[in-house]
Every structure is written in C-alpha cells, then in structure tokens.
Motif scaffolding. Structure first.
Motif, short mmCIF file in Angstrom:
data_model
loop_
_atom_site.label_atom_id
_atom_site.label_comp_id
_atom_site.label_asym_id
_atom_site.label_seq_id
_atom_site.Cartn_x
_atom_site.Cartn_y
_atom_site.Cartn_z
N ARG A 1 26.10 -47.46 -26.89
CA ARG A 1 26.63 -47.25 -28.24
C ARG A 1 28.14 -47.40 -28.30
N GLY A 2 28.78 -47.52 -27.15
CA GLY A 2 30.23 -47.70 -27.12
C GLY A 2 31.01 -46.41 -27.30
N ILE A 3 30.37 -45.28 -27.02
CA ILE A 3 31.05 -43.99 -27.13
C ILE A 3 31.52 -43.58 -25.73
N ASP A 4 32.79 -43.24 -25.62
CA ASP A 4 33.36 -42.92 -24.31
C ASP A 4 32.94 -41.56 -23.77
N ASN A 5 32.75 -40.60 -24.65
CA ASN A 5 32.48 -39.23 -24.23
C ASN A 5 31.01 -38.89 -24.47
N THR B 1 9.55 -13.87 -19.95
CA THR B 1 9.77 -15.31 -19.82
C THR B 1 10.82 -15.66 -18.78
N VAL B 2 11.59 -14.69 -18.33
CA VAL B 2 12.68 -14.96 -17.38
C VAL B 2 12.20 -15.61 -16.09
N PRO B 3 11.09 -15.19 -15.47
CA PRO B 3 10.67 -15.84 -14.23
C PRO B 3 10.36 -17.33 -14.39
N ALA B 4 10.06 -17.79 -15.59
CA ALA B 4 9.75 -19.20 -15.81
C ALA B 4 11.00 -20.07 -15.88
N LEU B 5 12.17 -19.46 -15.99
CA LEU B 5 13.41 -20.23 -16.06
C LEU B 5 13.78 -20.78 -14.70
N PRO B 6 14.37 -21.99 -14.67
CA PRO B 6 14.82 -22.52 -13.37
C PRO B 6 16.06 -21.77 -12.91
N ALA B 7 16.31 -21.82 -11.62
CA ALA B 7 17.50 -21.18 -11.06
C ALA B 7 18.75 -21.84 -11.64
N VAL B 8 19.82 -21.08 -11.77
CA VAL B 8 21.07 -21.60 -12.31
C VAL B 8 21.57 -22.71 -11.38
N GLY B 9 21.78 -23.91 -11.93
CA GLY B 9 22.30 -25.03 -11.17
C GLY B 9 21.28 -25.73 -10.30
N ALA B 10 20.00 -25.42 -10.45
CA ALA B 10 18.96 -26.05 -9.62
C ALA B 10 18.87 -27.54 -9.95
N ALA B 11 18.80 -28.37 -8.92
CA ALA B 11 18.76 -29.82 -9.11
C ALA B 11 17.48 -30.28 -9.79
N ASP B 12 16.42 -29.51 -9.70
CA ASP B 12 15.16 -29.91 -10.31
C ASP B 12 14.96 -29.31 -11.70
N SER B 13 16.00 -28.74 -12.28
CA SER B 13 15.88 -28.17 -13.62
C SER B 13 15.79 -29.31 -14.64
N PRO B 14 15.18 -29.06 -15.80
CA PRO B 14 15.02 -30.12 -16.81
C PRO B 14 16.33 -30.76 -17.26
N ALA B 15 17.43 -30.04 -17.17
CA ALA B 15 18.71 -30.60 -17.61
C ALA B 15 19.14 -31.78 -16.77
N PHE B 16 18.63 -31.89 -15.55
CA PHE B 16 19.02 -32.98 -14.66
C PHE B 16 17.92 -34.03 -14.56
N GLY B 17 16.97 -34.06 -15.49
CA GLY B 17 15.84 -34.98 -15.44
C GLY B 17 16.15 -36.34 -16.03
N ALA B 18 15.09 -37.05 -16.36
CA ALA B 18 15.21 -38.42 -16.86
C ALA B 18 15.93 -38.49 -18.21
N VAL B 19 15.79 -37.45 -19.01
CA VAL B 19 16.43 -37.47 -20.32
C VAL B 19 17.95 -37.53 -20.19
N THR B 20 18.49 -36.92 -19.16
CA THR B 20 19.93 -36.97 -18.94
C THR B 20 20.38 -38.40 -18.68
N GLU B 21 19.63 -39.09 -17.85
CA GLU B 21 19.96 -40.50 -17.56
C GLU B 21 19.89 -41.34 -18.83
N PHE B 22 18.91 -41.06 -19.70
CA PHE B 22 18.80 -41.79 -20.96
C PHE B 22 20.04 -41.57 -21.82
N TYR B 23 20.45 -40.30 -21.97
CA TYR B 23 21.62 -40.01 -22.80
C TYR B 23 22.88 -40.69 -22.25
N LEU B 24 23.06 -40.65 -20.95
CA LEU B 24 24.25 -41.26 -20.37
C LEU B 24 24.25 -42.78 -20.56
N ALA B 25 23.09 -43.42 -20.34
CA ALA B 25 23.01 -44.87 -20.51
C ALA B 25 23.16 -45.26 -21.98
#
Length: 182
Positions: free
Chosen positions: A140-144, A111-135
């Motif tokens: 909700r009024g939470i600072d952190n 399964t290792v070849p299917a993982l994105p490169a470490v810090g890759a800008a197109d990895s799922p961690a930097f997708g639309a879900v991140t923007e949703f969590y931040l917004a």
C-alpha cells in the motif's frame, strides 16, 4: 515462583485492593485518592506486560486527567458558605451486586490459563496474519506498519476512538465552564 511472577501478583493484588477501597470509601476525597491509585496500579500492570503506550495513557488519563476533573467537579459542587458537599442519601451495597461482580471476576479468571505466555513465539500475534499485515503495508506504500493497521484495518474503530476523545474534550470544557453557544 520467579521474581516476575511475584511482582505481577503484587501488582494485581494492589489493583484489587485499590478497587475495593474505591468502592468502600466513605468520603468523596478518599474515593478519588483510591481511584487515582487504582489507575496508577493498572498503569504499572501495563508496563509489566510491555505495553508502555497503554501504560502512559492509563497514567495520564486515568490517574491524571480524570482525577483532576473529579476534583474540579467536587470544588464546584462544594457549598461556598460551609465548604461542604451536599449530603447524599446513604445507600448500602446490595449483596446481589457483590455476587454478580464475583461471578464475572471468576469467569474472567477461568480464561487466564488459555492465554499464551507473555512474549511467546507461538502466540497468535506472531502468526501468519502478522506477515500479511507487514507485506500488505509495503504494497500500500505506507511506511509505518502501526499507522497502516490503525488507518486501513481499524479505521472505523479509530473513528470511534476519536469520537470518544472529542466527547471527552467537550465534557472537560463544560466542566471548566468554557463552552460556547453559537
């Protein structure tokens, strides 16, 4: 190979060697030392992957607290007159165990070849879900944002982790002989 790849291969090799040493050690003390080295190797792997919080936890809990608790158990189990541990029946390692461990390892490595490169800008961690969590965190009024994720989105999981830490604390008190019965 670039130097970071060489370092990662060396760290993973160290982890594998210490895991095998832990499994193959003949004495309890050698097993504990190899296990502590294994935990420190894993902590270094987490540092390599830029996860210092996980690395500190692995170093503190895996190499520090766990090894200390094992040493306390060994000390308590040692016969005061002879200074030796009670003899355990000799067991041989079963070939089926090695086969299953090998199959699981190969399956995970596939399964290792299917993982994105470490810090890759197109990895799922930097997708639309991140923007949703931040917004949503701001709404909700939470600072952190990390606190919001832990409490709002992973609350049940965090509760489970707290239960595990509580159970570990109770086990430590029991090993140290400081439990109280009410």
């Amino acid at each position: 190979m670039i130097p970071s790849d060489v370092l990662l291969v060396a760290l993973l090799g160290f982890v594998v060697v210490t895991a095998l040493a832990t499994a193959a050690a003949r004495t309890l003390l050698a097993t504990l030392v190899a296990f502590a080295a294994y935990s420190l190797g894993l902590a270094m792997v987490w540092v390599f992957f830029r996860a210092p919080d996980v690395a500190l936890t692995e170093a503190a809990v895996g190499a520090g607290v766990t090894t200390a608790l094992f040493l306390l158990v060994v000390r308590r189990a040692t016969d005061p007159e002879t200074g030796r541990l009670p003899e355990a029946p000799a067991e041989r390692m079963r070939p089926a165990s090695f086969a299953v461990a090998g199959l699981v390892t190969v399956g995970l490595l596939l399964t290792v070849p299917a993982l994105p490169a470490v810090g890759a800008a197109d990895s799922p961690a930097f997708g639309a879900v991140t923007e949703f969590y931040l917004a949503d965190t701001v709404d909700r009024g939470i600072d952190n944002a990390v606190t919001a994720v832990l409490v709002v989105y992973r609350g049940f999981d965090t509760f489970g982790e707290i239960a595990v830490v509580f159970a570990a604390a109770v086990a430590v008190l029991a090993v140290l002989g400081r439990e109280t019965v009410v």
